[in-house]
Write a protein that holds these residues in place. Structure first.
Motif, short mmCIF file in Angstrom:
data_model
loop_
_atom_site.label_atom_id
_atom_site.label_comp_id
_atom_site.label_asym_id
_atom_site.label_seq_id
_atom_site.Cartn_x
_atom_site.Cartn_y
_atom_site.Cartn_z
N ASN A 127 1.31 -1.06 0.16
CA ASN A 127 -0.05 -0.06 -0.19
C ASN A 127 0.82 1.18 -0.21
O ASN A 127 0.28 2.43 -0.96
CB ASN A 127 -0.88 -0.72 1.29
N GLN A 128 2.00 1.24 0.64
CA GLN A 128 2.88 2.36 0.74
C GLN A 128 3.36 2.65 -0.14
O GLN A 128 3.21 3.71 -0.56
CB GLN A 128 4.60 1.78 2.17
N LYS A 129 4.42 1.31 -0.96
CA LYS A 129 4.49 1.57 -2.56
C LYS A 129 3.74 2.57 -3.71
O LYS A 129 3.62 2.92 -4.42
CB LYS A 129 5.11 0.42 -3.34
N GLU A 134 1.51 6.69 -7.50
CA GLU A 134 0.53 7.91 -6.65
C GLU A 134 0.72 9.04 -7.47
O GLU A 134 0.27 9.93 -8.23
CB GLU A 134 -1.08 7.50 -6.16
N VAL A 135 1.03 9.19 -5.57
CA VAL A 135 1.97 10.81 -5.76
C VAL A 135 3.07 11.24 -7.11
O VAL A 135 3.66 12.64 -7.26
CB VAL A 135 3.36 10.70 -4.26
N VAL A 136 3.94 10.26 -7.72
CA VAL A 136 4.98 10.85 -8.29
C VAL A 136 3.88 10.61 -9.35
O VAL A 136 4.61 11.69 -10.80
CB VAL A 136 6.21 9.50 -9.10
N GLU A 137 3.10 9.84 -10.32
CA GLU A 137 2.16 10.22 -11.49
C GLU A 137 1.50 11.75 -11.48
O GLU A 137 1.17 11.84 -12.22
CB GLU A 137 1.12 9.34 -11.44
N SER A 138 0.98 11.69 -9.98
CA SER A 138 0.70 12.79 -10.12
C SER A 138 1.13 14.60 -10.11
O SER A 138 0.67 14.96 -10.82
CB SER A 138 -0.04 13.37 -8.24
N ALA A 139 3.27 14.26 -9.89
CA ALA A 139 3.56 14.98 -9.88
C ALA A 139 3.61 14.94 -11.29
O ALA A 139 4.20 15.74 -12.09
CB ALA A 139 4.84 14.74 -9.60
#
Length: 375
Positions: A127-129, A134-139
């Motif tokens: 879940n952490q990964k 998702e954070v990287v994709e959002s950026a």
């Protein structure tokens, strides 16, 4: 100094079972002699299938290098008596599920200070990964959007100059064929500039979400079909409408929903090689995965009889610049997802190669008391 009381075995067992990680105790031959309850959830293996076995025996076939690294880590701890470094590895369960795991090995000493056991503590980082991804994709999406806006802005400026120059030359051309060529060039430039201007406008314009009766979706669908009438007729595509007439209100930006449905109808018509059907329907429903089971949604479904999408491509189709169509920009469906997200809605797709495609959009409705359920 008062001696500490030895911890009761039942208390110790409760502590180990309550740890949110897999605890595995191995003897000196690396055979498992104890496993806590979280082990089964993390490894998706029943306890009885691991007890009395070494990792090489009870772990499923996933990556031989990782299995060998696990055994090497355990043996090193037994030999040195030193807690291991953190060992991260990917693990495919017997059910085929991918887990990201993190493990350490700890030596267990007896009263004579001899190493009798080695214990593994394994944490599931899946879940952490996923959140990190998702954070990287959002950026990335934010960066792409900014870059696209800058690119559109830079294209728009020289287009204006080119159009002005061609307009100046227009009057000096004598040959009819030259004027026809120039007319064609001007039309193409106008088309490009209109597209770029629309992009720039969409970037600058805030959403204007207003309270509307859900029947407005029917009006928008009629406008879209009027716009695409010639294209649908030329390909012998019929459209069947099954529209809800319930008296419910929704919060929508009319122009953005028009853009959303236009994109989806265009995709559907382009997916039908020649002669087919598009079925568009609306109903009051709820998606299976909502943050609140109390929410009701206006469900818009658009199904086509086109060529369909291969299952392996479905997770990618909403990503910017990902396109399965020759010459496609890959922006249409990413814009659709952005519009639906701005409305606090959900968009889903179902498809199989050769069996058509179904897009389903869920837009939050306003309850009878008039509260904004989507907030």
């Amino acid at each position: 100094m008062k001696a500490f009381k030895i911890i009761d075995e039942k208390v110790l067992n409760n502590i180990v079972q309550g740890i949110n990680a897999a605890v595995i105790l191995h003897d000196r031959e690396l055979k498992v002699i104890f496993i806590n309850d979280p082990f089964e959830e993390i490894f998706e293996i029943k306890k009885e299938n691991a007890l009395g076995k070494t990792p090489l025996e009870f772990l499923p076939d996933f990556d031989q290098r990782h299995k060998e690294a696990i055994v090497k880590r355990l043996k090193s701890t037994l030999q040195t008596g030193v807690k291991s470094l953190t060992h991260e590895f990917t693990y495919y369960s017997p059910r085929g599920n991918l887990h990201y795991l993190s493990a350490i090995s700890i030596p267990i000493f007896d009263h004579s200070n001899h190493i009798t056991y080695v214990m593994s503590i394994v944490n599931d980082l899946t879940n952490q990964k996923k959140l990190e991804k998702e954070v990287v994709e959002s950026a990335k999406l934010s960066s792409i959007a900014d870059m696209s806006y800058t690119l559109a802005h830079e294209i728009n400026n020289p287009l204006t100059g080119i159009k002005l120059g061609l307009s100046t030359l227009y009057g000096s051309l004598q040959k009819k064929e030259n004027i026809q060529i120039l007319d064609s060039v001007m039309k193409d430039l106008n088309r490009i500039q209109k597209t770029v201007s629309s992009f720039l406008k969409a970037k600058k314009t805030e959403y204007r979400i207003r309270k509307k009766n859900q029947r407005i979706i029917g009006e928008i669908i009629e406008e879209v079909l009027f716009h695409l009438g010639g294209q649908l007729e030329s390909k012998n595509i019929t459209v069947e409408k099954k529209l809800c007439t319930q008296d419910q209100d929704v919060f929508i930006d009319r122009d953005r929903i028009y853009q959303l449905l236009l994109n989806l109808f265009l995709n559907a018509s382009q997916a039908i090689p020649d002669k087919g059907e598009i079925i568009v329907s609306t109903r009051i429903d709820s998606p299976e995965e909502t943050l609140s089971s109390q929410k009701s949604f206006l469900c818009i479904t658009l199904a086509d009889t086109g060529i369909g999408i291969n299952q392996k491509h479905l997770p990618e189709i909403f990503k910017p610049f990902y396109s399965l169509k020759p010459g496609g920009t890959g922006l249409g469906l990413s814009i659709c997802k952005e519009i639906v997200s701005a409305h606090k809605g959900i968009i889903k797709v179902e498809s199989q190669r050769g069996s058509g495609t179904i897009f389903t959009i869920y837009l939050p409705i306003i309850d009878q008391e008039g509260s904004e359920q989507w907030n």
